[in-house]
Design a protein around this motif. Structure first.
Motif, PDB file in Angstrom:
ATOM      1  N   HIS A   1       0.836  -1.196   0.000  1.00 26.63           N
ATOM      2  CA  HIS A   1       0.000   0.000   0.000  1.00 26.63           C
ATOM      3  C   HIS A   1       0.872   1.249   0.000  1.00 26.63           C
ATOM      4  O   HIS A   1       0.666   2.141   0.813  1.00 26.63           O
TER       5      HIS A   1
ATOM      6  N   HIS B   1      -6.998   2.538   0.554  1.00 24.31           N
ATOM      7  CA  HIS B   1      -8.183   1.699   0.340  1.00 24.31           C
ATOM      8  C   HIS B   1      -9.369   2.348   1.053  1.00 24.31           C
ATOM      9  O   HIS B   1      -9.194   3.330   1.787  1.00 24.31           O
TER      10      HIS B   1
ATOM     11  N   ARG C   1      -2.602   4.996  -4.702  1.00 27.48           N
ATOM     12  CA  ARG C   1      -1.351   4.241  -4.482  1.00 27.48           C
ATOM     13  C   ARG C   1      -0.324   4.708  -5.487  1.00 27.48           C
ATOM     14  O   ARG C   1      -0.689   5.140  -6.587  1.00 27.48           O
TER      15      ARG C   1
ATOM     16  N   GLN D   1     -12.712   2.336  -5.147  1.00 25.68           N
ATOM     17  CA  GLN D   1     -13.109   1.069  -4.510  1.00 25.68           C
ATOM     18  C   GLN D   1     -14.482   1.230  -3.899  1.00 25.68           C
ATOM     19  O   GLN D   1     -14.950   2.352  -3.668  1.00 25.68           O
TER      20      GLN D   1
ATOM     21  N   PHE E   1      -5.684 -11.270   4.476  1.00 25.11           N
ATOM     22  CA  PHE E   1      -5.694  -9.819   4.684  1.00 25.11           C
ATOM     23  C   PHE E   1      -5.561  -9.611   6.184  1.00 25.11           C
ATOM     24  O   PHE E   1      -6.147 -10.376   6.957  1.00 25.11           O
TER      25      PHE E   1
ATOM     26  N   THR F   1      -9.004  -9.287   8.118  1.00 24.33           N
ATOM     27  CA  THR F   1     -10.037 -10.329   8.121  1.00 24.33           C
ATOM     28  C   THR F   1      -9.425 -11.652   8.557  1.00 24.33           C
ATOM     29  O   THR F   1      -8.239 -11.904   8.348  1.00 24.33           O
TER      30      THR F   1
ATOM     31  N   GLY G   1     -11.628  -8.969  -2.662  1.00 22.76           N
ATOM     32  CA  GLY G   1     -11.115  -9.515  -1.416  1.00 22.76           C
ATOM     33  C   GLY G   1     -12.179  -9.386  -0.344  1.00 22.76           C
ATOM     34  O   GLY G   1     -12.957  -8.429  -0.329  1.00 22.76           O
ATOM     35  N   SER G   2     -12.199 -10.376   0.548  1.00 23.99           N
ATOM     36  CA  SER G   2     -13.270 -10.374   1.539  1.00 23.99           C
ATOM     37  C   SER G   2     -12.873 -11.236   2.727  1.00 23.99           C
ATOM     38  O   SER G   2     -11.784 -11.834   2.746  1.00 23.99           O
TER      39      SER G   2
ATOM     40  N   ALA H   1     -16.606  -8.317   5.695  1.00 24.62           N
ATOM     41  CA  ALA H   1     -16.284  -7.102   4.956  1.00 24.62           C
ATOM     42  C   ALA H   1     -15.747  -7.506   3.597  1.00 24.62           C
ATOM     43  O   ALA H   1     -15.337  -8.653   3.397  1.00 24.62           O
TER      44      ALA H   1
ATOM     45  N   GLY I   1     -13.769  -5.625  -0.163  1.00 27.41           N
ATOM     46  CA  GLY I   1     -13.267  -4.460  -0.879  1.00 27.41           C
ATOM     47  C   GLY I   1     -13.168  -4.829  -2.347  1.00 27.41           C
ATOM     48  O   GLY I   1     -12.723  -5.915  -2.707  1.00 27.41           O
TER      49      GLY I   1
END
Ligand code: DAH
Length: 366
Positions: A155, A175, A201, A214, A255, A258, A293-294, A316, A318
């Motif tokens: 990031h 993000h 980014r 996003q 991630f 998560t 992604g989740s 969650a 993204g």
């Protein structure tokens, strides 16, 4: 008395012969102006005996009215002639097409964000926002990425030289995930939000721009599990792509925010050399495309947001909005999204009057 009659006949003849409005005005002054001849006759009335005045007044006034009316009539005639002259010399072609008024259009990114808001509103989500200039704590630390966490390397972003009042470094958010923290801190749980917006980014090539979009999603409640995550994303993707045959594959991933984390792939099929979403990705000639992604929100994140993770949990995700727009509406170069070229906007933009609605189908015709 013949004098008066002669004066009147003479005046009417001259008025009839005037060539234009200026000449007519000259005659008006000559007869009816302050020093005019008819005005002078009017003045003589005052010096007459009552009997004489009774006899003369109607005649003089009659002459004055006759001249006044003749002048007005002639004046109207000149005006009509002038208008006719104007209309015949200035041609006006009513069959010519009207000049096009410049017409704006809705950018595909805004269109897709409106579509997302419409679909998720139906599932009970509200739209949340957060600042694009974010602090280090919301962007990283509270999302379980400590100062030395290696995930921060992916990031890389733009930092500001100044720090905020608490000593946090300020940066352009990498993000939309910090909106999870902000919304939880502000609203508490239970919560169902989506957070669409710009992120940054230091990346730049055909598929990466330093600024992109996003949409974050967050559900926190009691007794939320991975099944809810899968159903929600599947329902959303079917509504968004307007296809019932969307098939999801959840792939284990990582991630920091998560646990467990999943990468969500969507099955595609080959239609005349084009990858079209829909169908089982494992079928012959089909494949899987990574879409987002989740995962289940990490306990640490729930704690950072000030809630008890034994009471509250949820999921969650993204997702790249630009990418979604490209997949749905068929653009292939991300950079063109942000060039500001009117021709591109005209071609790929949407009518501002064509609001996406679930009842009419969220995918507006371009
Ligand atoms: N924030 C992640 C990124 O930009 C995307 C993401 C992954 C968001 C998983 C999530 C999530 O909320 O659960 O790379």
């Amino acid at each position: 008395m013949t004098d008066l009659l002669t004066l009147q006949t003479d005046a009417l003849a001259r008025i009839a012969e005037t060539a234009d409005a200026d000449e007519l005005e000259g005659l008006r002054i000559e007869y009816l102006g302050k020093q005019g001849s008819i005005s002078a006759l009017m003045k003589t009335l005052g010096k007459m005996s009552p009997e004489e005045r009774q006899e003369q007044a109607p005649k003089i006034q009659g002459a004055r009215s006759a001249v006044t009316e003749a002048i007005a009539a002639r004046k109207a005639q000149f005006e009509t002639e002038a208008l006719a002259q104007k209309l015949s010399s200035e041609t006006l072609d009513l069959t010519l097409p009207a000049p096009q008024a410049p017409k704006g259009s809705v950018h595909p990114v805004s269109q897709v964000m409106d579509e997302l808001a419409e679909i998720f509103a139906d599932l009970g989500f509200s739209v949340a926002t957060g600042p694009e200039i974010e602090d280090d704590w919301h962007n990283f630390t509270a999302l379980n990425m400590a100062e030395t966490h290696p995930a921060r390397a992916m990031h890389d972003t733009f930092y500001f030289p100044d720090r905020d009042a608490d000593g946090n470094r300020m940066l352009l958010r990498t993000h939309t995930s910090p909106v999870q923290i902000r919304s939880l801190v502000e609203q508490g749980a239970p919560i169902r939000i989506i957070a669409p917006g710009r992120v940054y980014r230091s990346d730049s090539d055909a598929t990466h721009t330093p600024m992109f979009h996003q949409v974050e999603g967050l559900v926190i409640d009691r007794d939320i599990n991975l099944g809810h995550l899968k159903w929600t994303l599947e329902t959303f993707l079917k509504a968004f792509f307007e296809r019932e045959d969307i098939v999801l594959r959840l792939r284990p991933s990582y991630f920091p925010f998560t646990e467990p984390s999943v990468e969500v792939d969507v099955g595609w099929q080959d239609v005349n050399g084009r990858k079209v979403l829909g169908g089982d990705g494992d079928a012959p000639g089909h494949g899987w495309m990574e879409l987002l992604g989740s995962g289940m929100v990490n306990r640490r994140v729930i704690e950072f947001a000030g809630l008890d993770p034994d009471e509250w949990q949820g999921f969650a995700w993204g997702l790249g909005v630009d990418r979604l727009a490209m997949l749905k509406y068929g653009m292939d170069d991300l950079r063109a999204f942000f060039d500001g070229d009117y021709r591109w906007a005209d071609h790929y933009g949407f009518s501002p009057f064509d609001q996406p609605t679930l009842s009419a189908g969220v995918g507006a015709g371009a």
